[in-house]
Design a protein around this motif. Structure first.
Motif, PDB file in Angstrom:
ATOM      1  N   CYS A   1       0.842  -1.093   0.088  1.00 13.53           N
ATOM      2  CA  CYS A   1       0.029  -0.078   0.037  1.00 13.53           C
ATOM      3  C   CYS A   1       0.816   1.297   0.142  1.00 13.53           C
ATOM      4  O   CYS A   1       2.146   1.098   0.409  1.00 13.53           O
ATOM      5  N   GLY A   2       0.345   2.533  -0.296  1.00 15.36           N
ATOM      6  CA  GLY A   2       0.890   3.687  -0.177  1.00 15.36           C
ATOM      7  C   GLY A   2       1.017   4.537  -1.452  1.00 15.36           C
ATOM      8  O   GLY A   2       0.185   4.182  -2.445  1.00 15.36           O
ATOM      9  N   GLY A   3       1.835   5.625  -1.332  1.00 13.53           N
ATOM     10  CA  GLY A   3       1.928   6.328  -2.838  1.00 13.53           C
ATOM     11  C   GLY A   3       2.491   7.518  -2.292  1.00 13.53           C
ATOM     12  O   GLY A   3       2.905   7.898  -1.267  1.00 13.53           O
ATOM     13  N   LYS A   4       2.054   8.699  -3.199  1.00 11.61           N
ATOM     14  CA  LYS A   4       2.656   9.939  -2.913  1.00 11.61           C
ATOM     15  C   LYS A   4       1.784  10.916  -3.069  1.00 11.61           C
ATOM     16  O   LYS A   4       0.332  10.839  -3.681  1.00 11.61           O
ATOM     17  N   MET A   5       1.582  12.163  -2.472  1.00 10.64           N
ATOM     18  CA  MET A   5       0.761  13.179  -2.475  1.00 10.64           C
ATOM     19  C   MET A   5       1.527  14.495  -2.231  1.00 10.64           C
ATOM     20  O   MET A   5       2.419  14.705  -1.499  1.00 10.64           O
ATOM     21  N   VAL A   6       1.030  15.653  -2.824  1.00 10.59           N
ATOM     22  CA  VAL A   6       1.631  17.054  -2.628  1.00 10.59           C
ATOM     23  C   VAL A   6       0.700  17.786  -1.631  1.00 10.59           C
ATOM     24  O   VAL A   6      -0.404  18.005  -1.883  1.00 10.59           O
ATOM     25  N   LEU A   7       1.403  18.532  -0.809  1.00 15.52           N
ATOM     26  CA  LEU A   7       0.666  19.202   0.434  1.00 15.52           C
ATOM     27  C   LEU A   7       1.264  20.501   0.253  1.00 15.52           C
ATOM     28  O   LEU A   7       2.629  21.053   0.270  1.00 15.52           O
ATOM     29  N   ASP A   8       0.354  21.338  -0.017  1.00 16.29           N
ATOM     30  CA  ASP A   8       0.490  23.045   0.149  1.00 16.29           C
ATOM     31  C   ASP A   8       0.807  23.316   1.546  1.00 16.29           C
ATOM     32  O   ASP A   8       0.007  23.041   2.464  1.00 16.29           O
ATOM     33  N   LEU A   9       1.837  24.238   1.587  1.00 18.56           N
ATOM     34  CA  LEU A   9       2.188  24.770   3.052  1.00 18.56           C
ATOM     35  C   LEU A   9       1.385  26.239   3.219  1.00 18.56           C
ATOM     36  O   LEU A   9       1.958  27.182   2.670  1.00 18.56           O
ATOM     37  N   LYS A  10       0.186  26.133   3.922  1.00 14.42           N
ATOM     38  CA  LYS A  10      -0.451  27.149   4.154  1.00 14.42           C
ATOM     39  C   LYS A  10      -1.199  26.998   5.316  1.00 14.42           C
ATOM     40  O   LYS A  10      -1.077  25.865   6.115  1.00 14.42           O
TER      41      LYS A  10
END
Length: 243
Positions: free
Chosen positions: A231-240
């Protein structure tokens, strides 16, 4: 892990009876097959391959081997754990379900009773009753009547678990803290883990040590098998600001 040899010119895997694993998965080779293949690849036996003189490299390989054995997956991302529980196979890196399933889940239970699945009590996440309030005495068999002494259990308004009261031997969650540059606008997060599910139709058996009382013969019984699902994966988080 203590030997290495560069093969030049390269030899196609198909020439020695191997095929490339599907979907980029890692497969473990049988040692006897590997040893028989070495002469075809390089014209030398295992005994003729020189030892690695870089001790730091050998220590690093040993570190990875220990990590695989303690945390896994020791037999690759799609491994099968046979005739033992996941909790018995690995000592670290495990998370248990927050609540045990109604139909029963022996994820962390040792294979004590092979005839039926038993849900271990220590996988239930629950609040630990507080001790009786200081200065108050109760008779034998009586429970203290005030709420503080009884313990209030899990809060109904939040999904958070009070880890100080968690009696489970296997945690259900974990956290991490890290820092990034103040100018960064976003970060990429990658997480990988495995989910183990009970595999029933596998046909893997073993000989029971105790003989059948009626026939006096040793029996072939199916063993418990756990299938690892990557399982798993990647994601992009905006720093706000905000959650």
């Amino acid at each position: 892990m203590d030997k290495t040899l560069s093969i030049d010119p390269a030899v196609p895997l198909l020439k020695v009876g191997y095929s490339k694993p599907a979907n980029g998965c890692i497969n473990r080779l049988q040692w006897t097959h590997f040893a028989e293949t070495i002469p075809k690849l390089c014209g030398k036996t295992l005994a003729d391959i020189p030892l690695i003189k870089d001790s730091a490299y050998v220590r690093e390989l040993l570190q990875y081997a220990v990590m695989d054995d303690l945390r896994g997956p020791a037999n690759g991302p799609n491994e099968l754990i046979k005739d033992m529980s996941v909790r018995d196979r690995y000592l670290v890196g495990k998370l248990a379900p927050r609540e045990t399933l109604d139909e029963g889940n022996d994820w962390g239970n040792s294979a004590v009773d092979e005839a039926e699945d038993v849900v271990p009590d220590d996988l239930e996440v629950k609040a630990k009753p507080a001790p009786p309030t200081a200065g108050k005495r109760t008779k034998a068999g009586e429970q203290p009547k005030d709420e503080e002494a009884l313990g209030k259990g899990e809060p109904e308004t939040s999904d958070e678990i009070d880890v100080s009261k968690n009696q489970s031997l296997v945690p259900s969650s974990f956290g991490m803290t890290f820092c990034v540059d103040g100018e960064a606008e976003r970060i990429e997060v990658e997480a990988r883990w495995g989910r183990y599910e009970r595999l029933h139709d596998h046909g893997i058996t073993k000989t029971r040590k105790k003989k059948n009382k009626k026939t006096g013969k040793e029996e072939e019984i199916e063993v418990k098998v756990w299938q690892r699902i990557p399982c798993g994966g990647k994601m992009v988080l905006d720093l706000k600001q905000g959650p």
